[in-house]
Design a protein around this motif. Structure first.
Motif, PDB file in Angstrom:
ATOM      1  N   PRO A 104      -6.854  -0.648  -7.980  1.00 50.03           N
ATOM      2  CA  PRO A 104      -5.501  -0.097  -7.958  1.00 50.03           C
ATOM      3  C   PRO A 104      -5.462   1.324  -7.413  1.00 50.03           C
ATOM      4  O   PRO A 104      -6.440   2.066  -7.498  1.00 50.03           O
ATOM      5  N   ALA A 105      -4.304   1.697  -6.847  1.00 51.00           N
ATOM      6  CA  ALA A 105      -4.083   3.042  -6.309  1.00 51.00           C
ATOM      7  C   ALA A 105      -2.801   3.597  -6.901  1.00 51.00           C
ATOM      8  O   ALA A 105      -1.840   2.866  -7.129  1.00 51.00           O
ATOM      9  N   ARG A 106      -2.788   4.904  -7.129  1.00 50.03           N
ATOM     10  CA  ARG A 106      -1.586   5.563  -7.626  1.00 50.03           C
ATOM     11  C   ARG A 106      -0.748   5.988  -6.437  1.00 50.03           C
ATOM     12  O   ARG A 106      -1.223   6.684  -5.557  1.00 50.03           O
ATOM     13  N   SER A 111      -4.266 -14.429  11.886  1.00 50.05           N
ATOM     14  CA  SER A 111      -3.089 -13.752  11.334  1.00 50.05           C
ATOM     15  C   SER A 111      -3.431 -13.254   9.934  1.00 50.05           C
ATOM     16  O   SER A 111      -4.349 -13.767   9.288  1.00 50.05           O
ATOM     17  N   ALA A 112      -2.695 -12.234   9.508  1.00 46.47           N
ATOM     18  CA  ALA A 112      -2.947 -11.677   8.175  1.00 46.47           C
ATOM     19  C   ALA A 112      -1.683 -11.020   7.650  1.00 46.47           C
ATOM     20  O   ALA A 112      -0.813 -10.611   8.422  1.00 46.47           O
ATOM     21  N   GLN A 113      -1.612 -10.943   6.332  1.00 42.51           N
ATOM     22  CA  GLN A 113      -0.503 -10.280   5.665  1.00 42.51           C
ATOM     23  C   GLN A 113      -1.041  -9.342   4.594  1.00 42.51           C
ATOM     24  O   GLN A 113      -2.014  -9.673   3.909  1.00 42.51           O
ATOM     25  N   LEU A 114      -0.386  -8.216   4.479  1.00 39.38           N
ATOM     26  CA  LEU A 114      -0.659  -7.285   3.396  1.00 39.38           C
ATOM     27  C   LEU A 114       0.216  -7.702   2.226  1.00 39.38           C
ATOM     28  O   LEU A 114       1.431  -7.861   2.382  1.00 39.38           O
ATOM     29  N   ILE A 115      -0.392  -7.895   1.073  1.00 42.57           N
ATOM     30  CA  ILE A 115       0.340  -8.225  -0.148  1.00 42.57           C
ATOM     31  C   ILE A 115       0.198  -7.045  -1.097  1.00 42.57           C
ATOM     32  O   ILE A 115      -0.914  -6.584  -1.362  1.00 42.57           O
ATOM     33  N   VAL A 116       1.327  -6.538  -1.572  1.00 41.66           N
ATOM     34  CA  VAL A 116       1.347  -5.392  -2.478  1.00 41.66           C
ATOM     35  C   VAL A 116       1.842  -5.880  -3.835  1.00 41.66           C
ATOM     36  O   VAL A 116       2.876  -6.552  -3.918  1.00 41.66           O
ATOM     37  N   ARG A 117       1.091  -5.525  -4.885  1.00 35.61           N
ATOM     38  CA  ARG A 117       1.476  -5.896  -6.249  1.00 35.61           C
ATOM     39  C   ARG A 117       1.613  -4.636  -7.097  1.00 35.61           C
ATOM     40  O   ARG A 117       0.864  -3.683  -6.925  1.00 35.61           O
ATOM     41  N   ASP A 118       2.577  -4.674  -8.018  1.00 35.11           N
ATOM     42  CA  ASP A 118       2.761  -3.541  -8.917  1.00 35.11           C
ATOM     43  C   ASP A 118       1.769  -3.613 -10.070  1.00 35.11           C
ATOM     44  O   ASP A 118       0.926  -4.516 -10.126  1.00 35.11           O
ATOM     45  N   GLU A 130       4.282  -9.409  -7.209  1.00 30.64           N
ATOM     46  CA  GLU A 130       4.302  -9.117  -5.777  1.00 30.64           C
ATOM     47  C   GLU A 130       5.586  -8.359  -5.457  1.00 30.64           C
ATOM     48  O   GLU A 130       6.672  -8.834  -5.742  1.00 30.64           O
ATOM     49  N   VAL A 131       5.445  -7.178  -4.854  1.00 26.80           N
ATOM     50  CA  VAL A 131       6.613  -6.371  -4.513  1.00 26.80           C
ATOM     51  C   VAL A 131       6.827  -6.295  -3.009  1.00 26.80           C
ATOM     52  O   VAL A 131       7.898  -5.891  -2.557  1.00 26.80           O
ATOM     53  N   GLN A 132       5.805  -6.701  -2.243  1.00 24.47           N
ATOM     54  CA  GLN A 132       5.946  -6.633  -0.791  1.00 24.47           C
ATOM     55  C   GLN A 132       4.912  -7.527  -0.123  1.00 24.47           C
ATOM     56  O   GLN A 132       3.803  -7.702  -0.618  1.00 24.47           O
ATOM     57  N   ARG A 133       5.338  -8.083   1.023  1.00 24.63           N
ATOM     58  CA  ARG A 133       4.453  -8.909   1.858  1.00 24.63           C
ATOM     59  C   ARG A 133       4.795  -8.555   3.299  1.00 24.63           C
ATOM     60  O   ARG A 133       5.922  -8.747   3.734  1.00 24.63           O
ATOM     61  N   LEU A 134       3.794  -8.020   4.016  1.00 19.63           N
ATOM     62  CA  LEU A 134       4.017  -7.559   5.377  1.00 19.63           C
ATOM     63  C   LEU A 134       2.960  -8.118   6.331  1.00 19.63           C
ATOM     64  O   LEU A 134       1.783  -8.151   5.977  1.00 19.63           O
ATOM     65  N   PRO A 135       3.371  -8.517   7.550  1.00 22.76           N
ATOM     66  CA  PRO A 135       2.353  -8.917   8.534  1.00 22.76           C
ATOM     67  C   PRO A 135       1.570  -7.681   8.982  1.00 22.76           C
ATOM     68  O   PRO A 135       2.134  -6.588   9.095  1.00 22.76           O
ATOM     69  N   GLY A 176      13.663   0.678   4.006  1.00 23.51           N
ATOM     70  CA  GLY A 176      13.182   2.047   4.125  1.00 23.51           C
ATOM     71  C   GLY A 176      13.332   2.857   2.846  1.00 23.51           C
ATOM     72  O   GLY A 176      12.993   4.037   2.809  1.00 23.51           O
ATOM     73  N   THR A 177      13.808   2.211   1.785  1.00 21.55           N
ATOM     74  CA  THR A 177      13.953   2.892   0.498  1.00 21.55           C
ATOM     75  C   THR A 177      12.587   3.009  -0.169  1.00 21.55           C
ATOM     76  O   THR A 177      11.858   2.016  -0.258  1.00 21.55           O
ATOM     77  N   PRO A 178      12.241   4.209  -0.637  1.00 20.81           N
ATOM     78  CA  PRO A 178      10.934   4.367  -1.290  1.00 20.81           C
ATOM     79  C   PRO A 178      10.811   3.502  -2.542  1.00 20.81           C
ATOM     80  O   PRO A 178      11.761   3.380  -3.319  1.00 20.81           O
ATOM     81  N   LEU A 179       9.632   2.896  -2.697  1.00 17.75           N
ATOM     82  CA  LEU A 179       9.337   2.157  -3.922  1.00 17.75           C
ATOM     83  C   LEU A 179       9.060   3.165  -5.031  1.00 17.75           C
ATOM     84  O   LEU A 179       8.709   4.311  -4.754  1.00 17.75           O
ATOM     85  N   PRO A 180       9.197   2.759  -6.289  1.00 17.39           N
ATOM     86  CA  PRO A 180       8.962   3.697  -7.397  1.00 17.39           C
ATOM     87  C   PRO A 180       7.510   4.193  -7.424  1.00 17.39           C
ATOM     88  O   PRO A 180       6.592   3.454  -7.069  1.00 17.39           O
ATOM     89  N   ASP A 181       7.328   5.436  -7.848  1.00 16.46           N
ATOM     90  CA  ASP A 181       5.979   5.927  -8.076  1.00 16.46           C
ATOM     91  C   ASP A 181       5.313   5.029  -9.107  1.00 16.46           C
ATOM     92  O   ASP A 181       5.970   4.518 -10.010  1.00 16.46           O
ATOM     93  N   GLY A 182       4.013   4.841  -8.975  1.00 18.97           N
ATOM     94  CA  GLY A 182       3.290   4.010  -9.930  1.00 18.97           C
ATOM     95  C   GLY A 182       1.977   3.525  -9.357  1.00 18.97           C
ATOM     96  O   GLY A 182       1.510   3.996  -8.320  1.00 18.97           O
ATOM     97  N   VAL A 183       1.411   2.554 -10.031  1.00 14.32           N
ATOM     98  CA  VAL A 183       0.119   1.991  -9.648  1.00 14.32           C
ATOM     99  C   VAL A 183       0.348   0.676  -8.909  1.00 14.32           C
ATOM    100  O   VAL A 183       1.081  -0.191  -9.394  1.00 14.32           O
ATOM    101  N   TYR A 184      -0.283   0.549  -7.746  1.00 17.43           N
ATOM    102  CA  TYR A 184      -0.151  -0.646  -6.910  1.00 17.43           C
ATOM    103  C   TYR A 184      -1.534  -1.139  -6.505  1.00 17.43           C
ATOM    104  O   TYR A 184      -2.483  -0.356  -6.409  1.00 17.43           O
ATOM    105  N   SER A 185      -1.623  -2.439  -6.259  1.00 16.60           N
ATOM    106  CA  SER A 185      -2.846  -3.063  -5.751  1.00 16.60           C
ATOM    107  C   SER A 185      -2.527  -3.709  -4.416  1.00 16.60           C
ATOM    108  O   SER A 185      -1.396  -4.177  -4.195  1.00 16.60           O
TER     109      SER A 185
END
Length: 160
Positions: free
Chosen positions: A39-41, A59-66, A71-76, A93-102
């Motif tokens: 995880p990253a802050r 092909s690949a996708q970035l998956i972001v989890r809180d 899952e909060v985001q999935r991007l190519p 383009g709205t910033p996601l909340p500060d916190g820990v993500y993987s």
């Protein structure tokens, strides 16, 4: 028996000295960026990610989890080992909340999944702590920590 006790005491002393050597070597890591998985802050500053897609991937996708695993985001993303910056914003383009993500990389080849792998990221080392078992933990901003042996790279942070 007495000789065995002295030998054990001597080995314990050597082990403690080796731990101090490791700790003193790691003191040079303070203020540096270590590349780690886990995880990253996120504090509004983009996070540098290091993808490592399988050679067969087309092909690949970035998956972001809180922090709760949602899952909060999935991007190519491009099929490359070059670093990418995750800006921490949603599709508008709205910033996601500060916190820990993987961060995970989901790779595919000819439509078939090649699996999901945790992506490495850079984090600034704030402290090195002995863990009591002869190992060292690295502590990062926000109190996140990991075993020092998982660091795969070290660099000076970019100048702001």
């Amino acid at each position: 028996m007495e000789q065995q006790i002295r030998t054990n005491d001597h080995l314990s002393g050597l082990s403690a000295q080796l731990g101090l050597t490791t700790m003193s070597q790691l003191s040079g890591w303070i203020g540096m960026e270590a590349r780690i998985s886990g995880p990253a802050r996120f504090d509004g500053t983009p996070i540098t990610l290091s993808p490592n897609p399988p050679a067969l991937a087309d092909s690949a996708q970035l998956i972001v989890r809180d922090s709760t695993g949602n899952e909060v985001q999935r991007l190519p993303v491009a099929i490359t080992a070059s670093e990418i910056a995750w800006p921490g914003t949603d599709s508008t383009g709205t910033p996601l909340p500060d916190g820990v993500y993987s961060f995970y990389l989901e790779s595919h080849s000819a439509g078939s999944s090649l699996g999901l792998q945790e992506m490495e990221h850079y984090a600034i080392v704030r402290e090195a702590q002995g863990n009591g078992a002869g190992g060292v933990r690295l502590v990062f901003d926000g109190g996140l920590s990991t075993d020092a042996t998982v660091a795969t790279a070290l660099r000076k942070p970019p100048q702001l």
